[in-house]
Motif scaffolding. Structure first.
Motif, short mmCIF file in Angstrom:
data_model
loop_
_atom_site.label_atom_id
_atom_site.label_comp_id
_atom_site.label_asym_id
_atom_site.label_seq_id
_atom_site.Cartn_x
_atom_site.Cartn_y
_atom_site.Cartn_z
N ASN A 1 0.82 -1.21 0.00
CA ASN A 1 0.00 0.00 0.00
C ASN A 1 0.86 1.26 0.00
O ASN A 1 0.54 2.25 -0.65
CB ASN A 1 -0.94 0.00 1.21
CG ASN A 1 -2.06 -1.01 1.07
OD1 ASN A 1 -2.39 -1.42 -0.04
ND2 ASN A 1 -2.66 -1.41 2.18
N LEU B 1 0.89 3.99 -2.94
CA LEU B 1 0.65 5.41 -2.74
C LEU B 1 1.81 6.23 -3.31
O LEU B 1 1.60 7.29 -3.91
CB LEU B 1 0.47 5.71 -1.25
CG LEU B 1 0.15 7.16 -0.88
CD1 LEU B 1 -1.11 7.63 -1.62
CD2 LEU B 1 -0.02 7.32 0.61
N GLN C 1 -12.61 14.05 -0.25
CA GLN C 1 -12.66 13.43 1.08
C GLN C 1 -13.64 14.16 2.00
O GLN C 1 -14.32 13.53 2.81
CB GLN C 1 -11.27 13.42 1.70
CG GLN C 1 -10.36 12.32 1.16
CD GLN C 1 -9.10 12.17 1.99
OE1 GLN C 1 -8.40 13.14 2.28
NE2 GLN C 1 -8.80 10.94 2.38
N ASN D 1 -12.81 7.02 2.28
CA ASN D 1 -11.83 8.12 2.29
C ASN D 1 -10.55 7.78 1.55
O ASN D 1 -10.05 8.57 0.75
CB ASN D 1 -11.51 8.53 3.74
CG ASN D 1 -12.48 9.58 4.26
OD1 ASN D 1 -13.34 10.05 3.52
ND2 ASN D 1 -12.35 9.92 5.52
N GLU D 2 -9.98 6.61 1.85
CA GLU D 2 -8.71 6.25 1.22
C GLU D 2 -8.88 6.04 -0.28
O GLU D 2 -8.07 6.50 -1.08
CB GLU D 2 -8.15 4.98 1.86
CG GLU D 2 -6.79 4.58 1.31
CD GLU D 2 -6.20 3.38 2.03
OE1 GLU D 2 -5.26 2.78 1.48
OE2 GLU D 2 -6.68 3.04 3.13
N TYR E 1 -9.42 9.33 -2.09
CA TYR E 1 -8.18 10.11 -2.09
C TYR E 1 -7.24 9.64 -3.21
O TYR E 1 -6.75 10.44 -4.01
CB TYR E 1 -7.48 9.98 -0.74
CG TYR E 1 -6.16 10.73 -0.64
CD1 TYR E 1 -6.14 12.12 -0.52
CD2 TYR E 1 -4.96 10.04 -0.67
CE1 TYR E 1 -4.94 12.81 -0.44
CE2 TYR E 1 -3.74 10.72 -0.58
CZ TYR E 1 -3.74 12.10 -0.46
OH TYR E 1 -2.55 12.77 -0.39
N VAL E 2 -7.03 8.32 -3.27
CA VAL E 2 -6.13 7.77 -4.29
C VAL E 2 -6.69 8.01 -5.68
O VAL E 2 -5.97 8.41 -6.60
CB VAL E 2 -5.90 6.26 -4.05
CG1 VAL E 2 -5.11 5.65 -5.20
CG2 VAL E 2 -5.16 6.04 -2.73
#
Length: 339
Positions: free
Chosen positions: A146, A150, A179, A191-192, A195-196
């Motif tokens: 991960n 990122l 987000q 959220n994650e 975001y990505v």
């Protein structure tokens, strides 16, 4: 038929205990070991035959019942003294004879005599130490993957910004706004992902000529058609990377419109992935409140009104409602700092 009338039963039971890799222990009501299979001996590095007839607390736990927190060291002792039985409970055994941590799924039960009185307690432990160790290694590996993923996403974002003056910082701000929307909608679990996805939503601009990206005037129809290719280019880039496959449909659809007039596929309403619809609102708001090569930024009030005007046509009205409430309804417009 009574089991006591089956002569082979005792030998059969002994064979099962001897061949099992799971740990089986039986104590009487005084805590004296009356049965223990070889698997226990292999774990403790002792000959179990020498333990039969001895107190389990002294032989296995060196006289200790409790740990430093006052908790029982052994489920079988706890069942014997409290009557509390366990069913497939995961526990960590702390015995002085153990060289390392031992994690098991333990089942205990009370044995009673013919009159129903306590006669002893049995304990059946399934060793899951290696399983838990492997899970921890996999979790560490996943964390590493991960992190690397990122870093790759951020590298993509930097690569886009290096070619497009407008895009520099744009994706990061879109990610922040997106987000905020997911939080306002009570979708914190996204959220994650949002975001990505926001960071790479414009990755396809890598395939668009710089003279079009940075043109100081409005684009011609032909140039605009080239720009409209960037969701497809971005999706095709991400499709080549297995760990980004879940982003392909999101990136491809981030310029679709709620009424079906968007591109590249003309998706309508719920056909458009939710994350794409969220990014569309965040993307438009950020675009309107940023300087472009051919115009200055619009005010936040103007951007909000434009979102409201296009709700139901360009944008998902539910998402617009949450974002507008977030910006204006709670006075948060003061917290939005324009680039």
């Amino acid at each position: 038929m009574s089991y006591s009338k089956i002569p082979q039963l005792a030998n059969f039971t002994k064979m099962i205990m001897a061949s099992s890799d799971d740990l089986i222990t039986v104590v009487d009501k005084q805590g004296i070991i009356i049965a223990m299979n070889p698997a226990v001996g292999r774990l403790l590095r002792v000959n179990v035959e020498k333990l039969i007839g001895l107190p389990i607390i002294q032989t296995v736990y060196q006289g200790r019942k409790f740990d430093y927190q006052g908790k029982y060291l052994s489920p079988i002792i706890e069942t014997l003294e409290t009557g509390r039985e366990f069913k497939d409970k995961e526990v960590g055994i702390q015995a002085p004879l153990l060289l390392s941590d031992f994690i098991c799924r333990t089942t205990t039960g009370i044995l009673r005599d013919s009159s129903g009185k306590l006669a002893g307690v049995y304990c059946y432990d399934k060793d899951i130490t290696k399983c838990r160790s492997l899970e921890r290694k996999n979790e560490n590996l996943l964390d590493k993957i991960n992190t690397q993923q990122l870093q790759t996403v951020l590298a993509f974002s930097e690569a886009i910004g290096a070619r497009d003056d407008y895009t520099r910082g744009h994706s990061e701000r879109v990610a922040e706004y997106a987000q905020m929307i997911t939080a306002a909608m009570g979708l914190q679990e996204l959220n994650e992902l949002v975001y990505v996805a926001s960071l790479v939503h414009d990755v396809g601009k890598i395939g668009i000529p710089e003279h079009i990206l940075n043109k100081p005037a409005r684009l011609s129809e032909e140039e605009f058609q080239r720009i409209k290719d960037h969701p497809i280019i971005g999706a095709n880039i991400l499709k080549q990377i297995d760990t980004f496959s879940y982003l392909v449909s999101i990136v491809r659809a981030h310029h679709e419109r709620f009424d079906g007039s968007g591109y590249p596929d003309g998706l309508i309403a719920e056909e458009i992935p939710l994350i794409s619809r969220i990014i569309a609102v965040a993307d438009a708001f950020e675009a309107m409140t940023s300087d472009r090569s051919y115009r200055e930024r619009f005010s936040i009030d103007y951007a909000v009104e434009e979102l409201k005007r296009c709700a139901g046509s360009q944008f998902d009205p539910r998402i617009v409602s949450h974002f507008v409430t977030l910006v204006c309804g709670n006075g948060l417009e003061k917290g939005f700092t324009q680039p």
